[in-house]
Motif scaffolding. Structure first.
Motif, PDB file in Angstrom:
ATOM      1  N   UNK A 116       0.847  -1.199   0.000  1.00 56.32           N
ATOM      2  CA  UNK A 116       0.000   0.000   0.000  1.00 56.32           C
ATOM      3  C   UNK A 116       0.878   1.243   0.000  1.00 56.32           C
ATOM      4  N   UNK A 117       0.432   2.235  -0.746  1.00 60.68           N
ATOM      5  CA  UNK A 117       1.145   3.494  -0.812  1.00 60.68           C
ATOM      6  C   UNK A 117       0.358   4.577  -0.065  1.00 60.68           C
ATOM      7  N   UNK A 118       1.082   5.484   0.562  1.00 60.92           N
ATOM      8  CA  UNK A 118       0.465   6.643   1.219  1.00 60.92           C
ATOM      9  C   UNK A 118       1.547   7.679   1.438  1.00 60.92           C
ATOM     10  N   UNK A 119       1.193   8.933   1.264  1.00 63.08           N
ATOM     11  CA  UNK A 119       2.168  10.013   1.424  1.00 63.08           C
ATOM     12  C   UNK A 119       2.784   9.956   2.818  1.00 63.08           C
ATOM     13  N   UNK A 120       4.094  10.248   2.919  1.00 63.01           N
ATOM     14  CA  UNK A 120       4.747  10.210   4.235  1.00 63.01           C
ATOM     15  C   UNK A 120       4.035  11.061   5.282  1.00 63.01           C
ATOM     16  N   UNK A 121       3.529  12.236   4.850  1.00 64.23           N
ATOM     17  CA  UNK A 121       2.837  13.105   5.808  1.00 64.23           C
ATOM     18  C   UNK A 121       1.556  12.438   6.313  1.00 64.23           C
ATOM     19  N   UNK A 122       0.845  11.745   5.411  1.00 69.02           N
ATOM     20  CA  UNK A 122      -0.375  11.036   5.821  1.00 69.02           C
ATOM     21  C   UNK A 122      -0.031   9.931   6.812  1.00 69.02           C
ATOM     22  N   UNK A 123       1.070   9.245   6.552  1.00 72.13           N
ATOM     23  CA  UNK A 123       1.489   8.186   7.479  1.00 72.13           C
ATOM     24  C   UNK A 123       1.824   8.771   8.854  1.00 72.13           C
ATOM     25  N   UNK A 124       2.519   9.914   8.829  1.00 72.29           N
ATOM     26  CA  UNK A 124       2.883  10.522  10.112  1.00 72.29           C
ATOM     27  C   UNK A 124       1.639  10.954  10.894  1.00 72.29           C
ATOM     28  N   UNK A 125       0.608  11.408  10.161  1.00 75.91           N
ATOM     29  CA  UNK A 125      -0.604  11.841  10.846  1.00 75.91           C
ATOM     30  C   UNK A 125      -1.391  10.670  11.447  1.00 75.91           C
ATOM     31  N   UNK A 126      -1.028   9.460  11.051  1.00 74.10           N
ATOM     32  CA  UNK A 126      -1.621   8.292  11.721  1.00 74.10           C
ATOM     33  C   UNK A 126      -1.280   8.287  13.208  1.00 74.10           C
ATOM     34  N   UNK A 127      -0.115   8.861  13.543  1.00 75.09           N
ATOM     35  CA  UNK A 127       0.287   8.923  14.952  1.00 75.09           C
ATOM     36  C   UNK A 127      -0.661   9.823  15.746  1.00 75.09           C
ATOM     37  N   UNK A 128      -1.153  10.899  15.091  1.00 72.37           N
ATOM     38  CA  UNK A 128      -2.128  11.762  15.766  1.00 72.37           C
ATOM     39  C   UNK A 128      -3.434  11.000  15.999  1.00 72.37           C
ATOM     40  N   UNK A 129      -3.828  10.231  14.994  1.00 74.69           N
ATOM     41  CA  UNK A 129      -5.040   9.418  15.129  1.00 74.69           C
ATOM     42  C   UNK A 129      -4.856   8.367  16.218  1.00 74.69           C
ATOM     43  N   UNK A 130      -3.661   7.771  16.225  1.00 71.53           N
ATOM     44  CA  UNK A 130      -3.383   6.756  17.250  1.00 71.53           C
ATOM     45  C   UNK A 130      -3.377   7.374  18.646  1.00 71.53           C
ATOM     46  N   UNK A 131      -2.878   8.594  18.768  1.00 70.30           N
ATOM     47  CA  UNK A 131      -2.866   9.259  20.072  1.00 70.30           C
ATOM     48  C   UNK A 131      -4.288   9.458  20.592  1.00 70.30           C
TER      49      UNK A 131
END
Length: 244
Positions: A1-16
């Protein structure tokens, strides 16, 4: 799966946010008041059993006392009747018989009154025991009510925080690629943690250090590649802190 690095990093905000929601849910289930309420409720139940037994003891004594009172009344009635007959006079033999019966009735009345007095003393003690149990029940009920009030207050606060976190989660998830969010949610449902930061060459999900082929795989993956840990299967978020 592909996803922009910034989108991946924002997963951490969702996880928080999701981690905070999990913590709130755990806090709701593990409030100390819940344990206290359960303990006090068991105490009340046990005290109620004691109260029933104590009440039965008082009731039994009341029945016995009532029976003795009836017996004493019967003796008194018979004594009054015999005394009236004695006062009326009659044959010597009849008078002697009445005197003998009156003496017997006096002894019987004295025995019954002594026994009744003993029962009344026992009843007084039994009633004191019953009243003390009732006081303990009342105190326990007050303790439980106070704990329930604290529980309700804490639960209301948690609910407010959960609503706030849930509302803040929606725009975060909506702003990310849906296939990435779906993968994240599936992993989170299975493991409790959907995405984890790689820090100093170590997966933030399982805390296992990357090495060898696995380290090379993560290092060599394009920035827009969604990389998952071989051990815990969580999405690995790579940043400057990752040490790759």
């Amino acid at each position: 799966m592909k996803a922009a690095p910034d989108a991946q990093r924002r997963l951490l905000d969702l996880q928080a946010v999701d981690t905070a929601l999990n913590q709130l849910a755990h806090r709701r289930k593990s409030l100390p008041e819940l344990s206290e309420i359960e303990t006090v409720s068991r105490e009340i139940s046990a005290l109620e059993d004691e109260r029933v037994r104590a009440q039965v003891a008082v009731d039994d004594l009341d029945r016995d006392i009532t029976r003795f009172e009836k017996d004493i009344d019967q003796v008194r009635t018979r004594k009054n009747r015999d005394q009236a007959r004695l006062n009326a006079g009659g044959a010597l033999r009849e008078i002697e018989g009445l005197q003998h019966e009156l003496a017997t009735l006096n002894r019987r009345q004295s025995e019954l009154e002594d026994a009744e007095l003993e029962l009344m003393e026992k009843r007084e003690s039994a009633e004191q025991t019953l009243n003390e149990i009732k006081k303990r029940i009342a105190r326990s009920i007050e303790r439980r009510a106070a704990a329930e009030a604290r529980r309700d207050e804490a639960t209301a606060e948690i609910t407010k925080e959960q609503e706030f976190k849930t509302q803040s989660r929606a725009p975060l998830a909506a702003d990310l690629p849906q296939d990435l969010v779906q993968l994240y949610d599936k992993i989170r449902a299975d493991t409790g943690l959907g995405a984890a930061l790689v820090r100093a060459g170590r997966c933030g999900g399982c805390r296992i250090e990357l090495y060898g082929a696995d380290l090379n795989r993560v290092k060599g993956a394009p920035a827009d590649e969604v990389v998952r840990c071989e051990e815990c299967r969580r999405i690995m978020i790579r940043t400057q802190e990752s040490g790759l």
